[in-house]
Design a protein around this motif. Sequence first.
Motif, PDB file in Angstrom:
ATOM      1  N   ARG A 163      52.205  76.495  53.715  1.00  0.00           N
ATOM      2  CA  ARG A 163      53.655  76.324  53.691  1.00  0.00           C
ATOM      3  C   ARG A 163      53.902  74.846  53.938  1.00  0.00           C
ATOM      4  O   ARG A 163      53.363  74.267  54.876  1.00  0.00           O
TER       5      ARG A 163
ATOM      6  N   LYS B  97      50.308  73.117  48.751  1.00  0.00           N
ATOM      7  CA  LYS B  97      50.967  74.338  48.264  1.00  0.00           C
ATOM      8  C   LYS B  97      50.019  75.154  47.395  1.00  0.00           C
ATOM      9  O   LYS B  97      49.953  76.389  47.518  1.00  0.00           O
TER      10      LYS B  97
ATOM     11  N   ARG C  93      46.914  75.394  47.612  1.00  0.00           N
ATOM     12  CA  ARG C  93      45.879  75.997  48.430  1.00  0.00           C
ATOM     13  C   ARG C  93      46.440  76.934  49.500  1.00  0.00           C
ATOM     14  O   ARG C  93      45.747  77.319  50.431  1.00  0.00           O
ATOM     15  N   GLY C  94      47.711  77.296  49.352  1.00  0.00           N
ATOM     16  CA  GLY C  94      48.253  78.382  50.148  1.00  0.00           C
ATOM     17  C   GLY C  94      48.944  78.003  51.428  1.00  0.00           C
ATOM     18  O   GLY C  94      49.252  78.879  52.258  1.00  0.00           O
TER      19      GLY C  94
ATOM     20  N   GLU D  69      44.914  78.134  54.594  1.00  0.00           N
ATOM     21  CA  GLU D  69      45.906  78.961  53.923  1.00  0.00           C
ATOM     22  C   GLU D  69      46.808  79.629  54.957  1.00  0.00           C
ATOM     23  O   GLU D  69      46.335  80.140  55.977  1.00  0.00           O
ATOM     24  N   GLY D  70      48.093  79.602  54.721  1.00  0.00           N
ATOM     25  CA  GLY D  70      49.052  80.215  55.622  1.00  0.00           C
ATOM     26  C   GLY D  70      49.575  79.306  56.711  1.00  0.00           C
ATOM     27  O   GLY D  70      50.560  79.654  57.379  1.00  0.00           O
TER      28      GLY D  70
END
Length: 319
Positions: free
Chosen positions: A166, A161, A163-164, A139-140
């Motif tokens: 970009r 997306k 699952r966080g 994530e991130g």
Amino acid sequence: MKAITIKEFGGPEVLEWTDVEDPVPAPGEVVVDVAAAALNRADAVQRIGLYPVPEGASPYPGLEVSGRIAALGSGVTGWEVGDEVAALLTGGGYAQKVAVPAGQLLTVPEGVGLVEAASLPEATATVWSNLFMTAHLREGETLLVHGGAGGIGTMAIQIAKARGARVATTVGGPEQAARARELGADVVVDYRTEDFADHGPYDVVLDIIGGSYLERNIRSLAADGRLVVIGLQNGIEAPLNLADLVFKRLSVHGTTLRSRSAEQKAAIVAGVQEHVWPLVAGGAVEPVIERTLPMSEAAEAHRLLEAGGHFGKILLVNG
């Protein structure tokens, strides 16, 4: 039954809808009455003779299907005749019936039709195994997906997306770019006019191109970045500056799904059922289907696949 056979290696015209023997389930297998099969580029590569069939696999193309269980082999538990399923195959999907190890079966996700479900097994298994089991996308982090308009690309955008992550992706043209943004891509790069390396750095790159993309993939990765190469559409060789790997602590992985063992595929499928299917049922991930054709028209489907310009999956339907 009937199946699509490859009478000789060559163009789409070598695909024939032919009478063949019905499959019989081995121990641990089931036979599925195929409702639909989805096309993958590996099918076309097999058709021209550059993707040998693994030992013991069906000679007919087709790596994913949906349908209903017609027969159970000995030792199969947890499934019943008549169950609606999707299945990851080693081959044989372009047919009216196919035998498949029970560990490679998936339920049909809630809210997805039986025919639509054929578009999911190969793409979701590829994305889950490569982005999360191999590259450990978190994530991130920022992911670059090459080929965002394809079956794998459209699924990778959505799952990453959801699952966080970009997500950046490469596509060919403004229409594909607009549709990729609709799926959730944060950055869309038209590879015809832009250099994806200018939009980095990326923590993970999922590459179907190979060859000429290697140097730019490596250059665009962030420190501790991971490159996963799953396709070789643009060549099998490229120069590599090892200093980039050393000083940025990069990892490069090359993987295929078809040649994995049944045990490895079962583990991947179990991960998809546990982690991806709830995203599908919740609407965060959905099938992306360009077109459906009758199974007997596999040659025309291959022409469409190889012409490019489509967005998502092409399906072959029985009945």
